[in-house]
Write an enzyme that holds these catalytic residues in place. Structure first.
Site, mmCIF file in Angstrom:
data_model
loop_
_atom_site.group_PDB
_atom_site.id
_atom_site.type_symbol
_atom_site.label_atom_id
_atom_site.label_comp_id
_atom_site.label_asym_id
_atom_site.label_seq_id
_atom_site.Cartn_x
_atom_site.Cartn_y
_atom_site.Cartn_z
ATOM 1 N N SER A 99 -1.708 27.957 9.191
ATOM 2 C CA SER A 99 -1.037 29.384 10.727
ATOM 3 C C SER A 99 -0.187 29.029 10.828
ATOM 4 O O SER A 99 0.893 29.437 11.779
ATOM 5 C CB SER A 99 -2.397 29.646 11.302
ATOM 6 O OG SER A 99 -3.386 30.108 10.115
ATOM 7 N N HIS A 147 -0.935 29.068 16.402
ATOM 8 C CA HIS A 147 -0.284 30.301 15.908
ATOM 9 C C HIS A 147 0.742 30.511 17.068
ATOM 10 O O HIS A 147 1.417 31.171 16.620
ATOM 11 C CB HIS A 147 -1.597 31.364 15.798
ATOM 12 C CG HIS A 147 -2.082 31.173 15.262
ATOM 13 N ND1 HIS A 147 -3.045 32.565 14.677
ATOM 14 C CD2 HIS A 147 -2.592 31.083 14.045
ATOM 15 C CE1 HIS A 147 -3.936 32.544 13.725
ATOM 16 N NE2 HIS A 147 -3.608 31.441 13.668
#
Length: 344
Positions: free
Chosen positions: A147, A210
């Site tokens: 991610s 993220h």
């Protein structure tokens, strides 16, 4: 310039010719898929209960064995390779499928438009940089996922949009409703950010990776994303605009590399049991749903490293447990206890 006007469609078509396929994206998809299968195999071809791993995946022990981010092992046992290995691991099938779809569409689009080298730089710096930030701010959590790199691609897309805003949303350049398509792309990116941020609230996935990856991706994108010259469309840049583009071309990559080095030094010299932001864990993992009692949650957060315990002799033999969040729990040791009793 005495040159004929070319539409945005001409540019799109020009990028799809020749040996210009997203091979780096294909390699990432292949590696992540192989590692996902291997992870399930190491977990005896089983997945954990949903309250343990809501992503339909393996146990924390298996993820650690496969190379998950574990700050203690990175700092105290010199296993720095986990900063890389964790970027191709996934918490489970849900996590894997969502990331692979995003990688296919966003990563493939970036690589097709800007080349494999730009895609590789953006993914690698964002994935490792995001993982380092996660290791610093969430040392007690075991986390995995590509991610960080995928959010890096999203950050690079945002940089691309910022740099080419006048072209993407210009009626002179964007013909046949293309401007509306560009708006849809922005909306899809925002939805993808929101969806992955929600997934980041589950165990083994975290939003520091993220959001850190997206910040690195934006900076890398300023330097590596090819800015389409307005001359391509018969429009001229001013000297000031050219100077601004030259500055950002070097600014982004320099700040990215310096940030990567500084955060890595901080990580390697920090105490693996402490975090500079103890209250930030809610950004990454939240037991859900909040209205259920502690024995009825859909999932729980792997923050066991924050738990301490001591044996108390008065008024009876008991175990005093300092739980995450500062709560105290007492376990009576005078009777016979099994695992189920301790979990309560």
């Amino acid at each position: 310039n005495n040159e004929s006007y070319q539409s945005w469609a001409d540019f799109d078509e020009s990028r799809k010719k020749g040996f210009n396929r997203p091979f780096f994206t294909y390699i990432l998809l292949f590696v992540c898929s192989i590692v996902m299968v291997a992870t399930i195999a190491v977990n005896d071809w089983q997945v954990e209960a949903l309250d343990v791993n809501p992503m339909i995946g393996p146990s924390a022990e298996t993820l650690i064995k496969m190379g998950a981010k574990d700050t203690e092992k990175i700092t105290d046992e010199d296993e720095g390779w986990r900063l890389v290995s964790s970027t191709v691991l996934h918490a489970g099938l849900v996590h894997f499928l969502v990331n692979m779809l995003a990688l296919w569409f966003v990563g493939g689009a970036i690589e097709t438009s800007h080349g494999w080298f730009a895609a590789m730089v953006i993914f690698c710096i964002s994935a490792v940089g995001g993982t380092i930030l996660s290791a610093i701010f969430l040392p007690e959590f075991i986390t995995v996922g590509a991610s960080g790199g995928i959010f890096g691609f999203i950050g690079a897309c945002i940089a691309d949009i910022v740099m080419n805003w006048n072209l993407l949303f210009c009626d002179f350049v964007s013909e046949n409703g293309k401007k509306h398509r560009h708006i849809i792309v922005v909306v899809v990116l925002l939805i993808d950010i929101a969806l992955n941020s929600i997934i980041g609230l589950t165990p083994y996935v975290d939003n520091f990776t993220h959001l850190g990856g997206m910040a690195y991706g934006f900076l890398c994108g300023l330097s590596t994303m090819q800015r389409l010259s307005t001359d391509f469309f018969g429009m001229e840049d001013t000297v000031l605009t050219q100077a601004k583009h030259f500055f950002f071309r070097f600014f982004g990559i320099i700040v990215s590399i310096l940030s990567l080095v500084v955060t890595l030094v901080i990580l390697l010299n920090m105490d693996s049991t402490s975090t500079p932001c103890p209250g930030c864990t809610w950004l990454s993992c939240v037991p859900f749903p909040p209205w259920e009692n502690e024995t009825s949650k859909w999932w729980y957060c792997d923050d066991c490293n924050t738990v301490t315990a001591s044996i108390v002799g008065q008024p009876f033999a008991s175990l005093e447990v300092n739980c995450p969040g500062g709560d105290l729990a007492f376990v009576n040791l005078t009777g016979t206890l099994d695992r189920a009793d301790l979990q309560k």
